[in-house]
Design an enzyme around this catalytic site. Structure first.
Site, mmCIF file in Angstrom:
data_model
loop_
_atom_site.group_PDB
_atom_site.id
_atom_site.type_symbol
_atom_site.label_atom_id
_atom_site.label_comp_id
_atom_site.label_asym_id
_atom_site.label_seq_id
_atom_site.Cartn_x
_atom_site.Cartn_y
_atom_site.Cartn_z
ATOM 1 N N HIS A 197 3.655 0.099 -2.718
ATOM 2 C CA HIS A 197 3.995 -1.325 -2.853
ATOM 3 C C HIS A 197 5.493 -1.621 -2.963
ATOM 4 O O HIS A 197 5.907 -2.515 -3.706
ATOM 5 C CB HIS A 197 3.273 -1.912 -4.061
ATOM 6 C CG HIS A 197 1.785 -2.042 -3.893
ATOM 7 N ND1 HIS A 197 1.172 -2.132 -2.666
ATOM 8 C CD2 HIS A 197 0.780 -2.099 -4.829
ATOM 9 C CE1 HIS A 197 -0.146 -2.235 -2.834
ATOM 10 N NE2 HIS A 197 -0.405 -2.221 -4.130
ATOM 11 N N ASP A 209 -11.232 1.400 -3.126
ATOM 12 C CA ASP A 209 -9.782 1.238 -3.023
ATOM 13 C C ASP A 209 -9.375 1.739 -1.647
ATOM 14 O O ASP A 209 -8.618 2.690 -1.503
ATOM 15 C CB ASP A 209 -9.056 2.015 -4.125
ATOM 16 C CG ASP A 209 -7.564 1.656 -4.217
ATOM 17 O OD1 ASP A 209 -7.137 0.738 -3.497
ATOM 18 O OD2 ASP A 209 -6.843 2.304 -4.999
ATOM 19 N N ASN A 248 0.823 -1.201 0.000
ATOM 20 C CA ASN A 248 0.000 0.000 0.000
ATOM 21 C C ASN A 248 0.873 1.274 0.000
ATOM 22 O O ASN A 248 2.062 1.211 -0.298
ATOM 23 C CB ASN A 248 -1.009 0.010 1.154
ATOM 24 C CG ASN A 248 -2.365 0.535 0.708
ATOM 25 O OD1 ASN A 248 -2.457 1.603 0.120
ATOM 26 N ND2 ASN A 248 -3.414 -0.220 0.977
ATOM 27 N N ARG A 249 0.275 2.405 0.371
ATOM 28 C CA ARG A 249 0.902 3.710 0.149
ATOM 29 C C ARG A 249 1.550 4.287 1.406
ATOM 30 O O ARG A 249 1.072 4.070 2.519
ATOM 31 C CB ARG A 249 -0.129 4.706 -0.382
ATOM 32 C CG ARG A 249 -0.684 4.314 -1.750
ATOM 33 C CD ARG A 249 -1.856 5.205 -2.175
ATOM 34 N NE ARG A 249 -2.285 4.864 -3.526
ATOM 35 C CZ ARG A 249 -3.169 3.918 -3.826
ATOM 36 N NH1 ARG A 249 -3.734 3.208 -2.842
ATOM 37 N NH2 ARG A 249 -3.500 3.664 -5.087
ATOM 38 N N GLU A 254 -6.541 -7.520 -0.038
ATOM 39 C CA GLU A 254 -5.153 -7.452 0.396
ATOM 40 C C GLU A 254 -5.129 -7.313 1.925
ATOM 41 O O GLU A 254 -5.382 -6.235 2.464
ATOM 42 C CB GLU A 254 -4.448 -6.262 -0.246
ATOM 43 C CG GLU A 254 -4.515 -6.237 -1.765
ATOM 44 C CD GLU A 254 -4.245 -4.849 -2.318
ATOM 45 O OE1 GLU A 254 -3.169 -4.276 -2.034
ATOM 46 O OE2 GLU A 254 -5.130 -4.322 -3.028
ATOM 47 N N HIS A 294 -1.269 -9.967 -3.632
ATOM 48 C CA HIS A 294 -2.032 -9.045 -4.477
ATOM 49 C C HIS A 294 -2.726 -9.752 -5.647
ATOM 50 O O HIS A 294 -2.762 -9.230 -6.764
ATOM 51 C CB HIS A 294 -1.103 -7.945 -5.002
ATOM 52 C CG HIS A 294 -1.790 -6.653 -5.325
ATOM 53 N ND1 HIS A 294 -2.696 -6.531 -6.352
ATOM 54 C CD2 HIS A 294 -1.698 -5.426 -4.764
ATOM 55 C CE1 HIS A 294 -3.124 -5.273 -6.420
ATOM 56 N NE2 HIS A 294 -2.547 -4.588 -5.452
ATOM 57 N N SER A 295 -3.325 -10.919 -5.409
ATOM 58 C CA SER A 295 -4.066 -11.579 -6.466
ATOM 59 C C SER A 295 -5.363 -10.838 -6.776
ATOM 60 O O SER A 295 -6.026 -10.318 -5.877
ATOM 61 C CB SER A 295 -4.394 -13.021 -6.067
ATOM 62 O OG SER A 295 -3.250 -13.844 -6.160
ATOM 63 N N TYR A 296 -5.690 -10.798 -8.075
ATOM 64 C CA TYR A 296 -6.968 -10.253 -8.532
ATOM 65 C C TYR A 296 -7.899 -11.433 -8.792
ATOM 66 O O TYR A 296 -7.578 -12.333 -9.577
ATOM 67 C CB TYR A 296 -6.802 -9.494 -9.845
ATOM 68 C CG TYR A 296 -6.100 -8.163 -9.782
ATOM 69 C CD1 TYR A 296 -6.787 -6.981 -10.071
ATOM 70 C CD2 TYR A 296 -4.742 -8.071 -9.487
ATOM 71 C CE1 TYR A 296 -6.136 -5.751 -10.074
ATOM 72 C CE2 TYR A 296 -4.081 -6.853 -9.475
ATOM 73 C CZ TYR A 296 -4.790 -5.695 -9.767
ATOM 74 O OH TYR A 296 -4.138 -4.477 -9.765
#
Length: 391
Positions: free
Chosen positions: A145, A290, A119-120, A356, A218-220
Site C-alpha cells: 500500500h 484476502d 496491494n503488495r 478494493e 480502502h473503506s471497511y
C-alpha cells in the site's frame, strides 16, 4: 333495521379511518428520505493538526436523500458514510475513528486513499526499463500500500467542486523517489456524492518519468451499522477466476477458476459460508478472504458491475462498479480486537470487509498481468462507483 344500518355505517367509517391511517403511515415511510433531509450541501470544518503542525480539515457531504459522508484532506479518508435500511433509517456503515488522533496512532487503512501502489509488491522491489527500484519492506518481505508514508498519510490539496455537483477534488504531487518510486507523479481524485445514493470516485494521474501506479479506496464496510460481524452479508463477485497466493500473500501467477471452490461468488452467498474452510490452503494462507478476483470485463477499461453485498436484516444493498480489471475482497482477517473505533466499538476479526477495486497485486513483477506502467504523455484514468439502496 335502523340499528343494522347504523352499525354498518360505523363499521365502514372505522375501516375507512384505519385504511387512511395505514396509507398515511406507508406514504410517510416512502417519503422518509425526502422529508428528513432535502438540502444537498458540503461544509468544511477544522479536524486537528498533524505532529508537524499541518492543519487537517474534515468535509461533510450531504445529498438530497439524506446520505451523509465525512471526508478528510488527510489521506483522503472517508471517516463516516451513512446509508438507508429498508425502513429508510440512515446509519454509518464504515469502520474508523471518532477523531484524527486514532488515524495517526494506528490504522489498518480505514477509509484511506491508497497509493502509489495498492496491494503488495513481492520482495519490495521491481525492475522497469532495466533499472531495479527498491521499496520499503512493510509487510513481511513485501511492500504494501505505498510504504511508510503512502497516499493515506499525506495532506491532499482539496477544493469543492464548482459545477453543481456535491463533491471534492483532491490533488497530490508525489515527488520523484518518494518511497522509492520513480517519477514526479501528479494525482487528481474526485469524490462525487450523487442524489441516487452513490459515490463516484474518479482517479487520474500523469508522470514525467516511467513509473508504476495502482490506486484504490480502502473503506471497511459493515452494512448492519456495526451491530454484528459481517458473516451474514451475502456477497456477489462478478468473476470466474481469482488469483491464488503464496505464503506471503503474493499471487503465484495462476488465474484459478472459482467454480467448485469456496471462492465462487458468481451467485450471492453469505461471507461466512466458506471463510473458515481449513481444508482450502488459500483460506488458510489468507486467514479468510484476502485475494484478488479477476473480473469478467468484456472490454478493457469498461465500467462494469464488479461486486455487491446485501445485508438481510437491514435490507441494505451495496453495488460496486469499476473500470478496473480486479477487486480485492478482504474480510478484516487481521483485525484482532486491539482497536477501539467509533462510538467505543471494538473492532474484532470479521468486523468489516473491503472491496478494493484495482489492478492485480505484484503486477510490476508479473508480465502476464495487465500492465501498471505509466509513461510520460500518458494519463492514468480509472473510475469506481459505490451505490447504496435497500430491499
Amino acid at each position: 333495521m335502523n340499528n343494522f344500518k347504523k352499525q354498518s355505517k360505523l363499521f365502514l367509517a372505522g375501516a375507512l379511518l384505519m385504511y387512511t391511517s395505514i396509507a398515511c403511515q406507508s406514504k410517510k415511510r416512502e417519503n422518509t428520505m425526502e422529508t428528513t433531509k432535502t438540502e444537498a450541501s458540503i461544509t468544511k470544518a477544522p479536524w486537528g493538526k498533524l505532529p508537524d503542525g499541518q492543519e487537517v480539515s474534515l468535509y461533510t457531504l450531504k445529498n438530497a436523500k439524506g446520505m451523509e459522508m465525512k471526508i478528510s484532506d488527510y489521506g483522503g479518508l472517508i471517516t463516516h458514510w451513512t446509508a438507508p435500511d429498508k425502513e429508510g433509517k440512515y446509519e454509518d456503515v464504515v469502520l474508523g475513528y471518532d477523531s484524527l488522533s486514532g488515524y495517526l496512532k494506528s490504522s489498518p487503512f480505514f477509509g484511506a486513499l491508497v497509493g502509489r501502489y495498492g496491494n503488495r509488491i513481492a520482495g519490495a522491489k521491481f525492475t522497469l526499463d532495466g533499472k531495479t527500484y527498491n521499496l520499503l519492506k512493510n509487510n513481511g518481505p513485501n511492500h504494501l500500500h505505498g510504504g511508510k508514508i503512502g497516499f493515506d498519510k499525506v495532506i491532499w490539496k482539496t477544493e469543492e467542486l464548482k459545477d453543481g455537483r456535491i463533491g471534492l477534488k483532491l490533488n497530490h504531487v508525489s515527488k520523484d523517489g518518494d518511497e522509492g518510486y520513480p517519477g514526479n507523479l501528479n494525482v487528481e481524485i474526485t469524490y462525487v456524492l450523487t442524489d441516487d445514493n452513490a459515490l463516484e470516485i474518479n482517479y487520474t494521474a500523469t508522470t514525467d518519468k516511467a513509473t508504476v501506479i495502482n490506486l484504490t479506496q480502502h473503506s471497511y464496510f459493515n452494512l448492519t451499522g456495526g451491530k454484528t460481524d459481517h458473516l451474514g452479508h451475502e456477497v456477489m463477485i462478478n468473476a470466474d477466476h481469482f488469483l491464488p497466493v503464496d505464503e506471503t500473500l503474493i499471487p503465484t501467477g495462476e488465474l484459478k477458476a472459482v467454480k467448485g471452490t469456496v471462492f465462487d461468488f458468481t451467485t450471492p452467498k453469505a461471507i461466512g459460508k466458506g471463510i473458515n474452510d481449513s481444508t482450502d490452503v488459500q483460506i488458510v494462507r489468507g486467514k479468510g478472504y484476502d485475494h484478488c478476483w479477476v473480473l469478467n470485463q468484456p472490454k478493457k477499461d469498461e465500467l462494469i458491475l464488479a461486486a455487491s453485498a446485501y445485508e438481510p436484516t437491514s435490507g441494505r444493498l451495496m453495488e460496486v462498479s469499476t473500470t478496473e480489471p480486479g477487486v480485492q475482497f478482504y474480510t478484516g482477517n487481521f483485525l484482532d480486537g486491539s482497536i477501539t473505533g467509533k462510538n467505543g466499538v471494538v473492532y474484532k476479526k470479521r468486523s468489516g470487509f473491503c472491496f478494493e477495486t484495482e489492478h492485480f497485486p505484484d503486477s510490476p513483477n508479473q508480465t502476464k498481468f495487465p500492465t501498471v506502467v505509466l509513461r510520460p504523455g500518458e494519463t492514468y484514468k480509472t473510475t469506481t462507483i459505490y451505490k447504496f439502496s435497500s430491499k
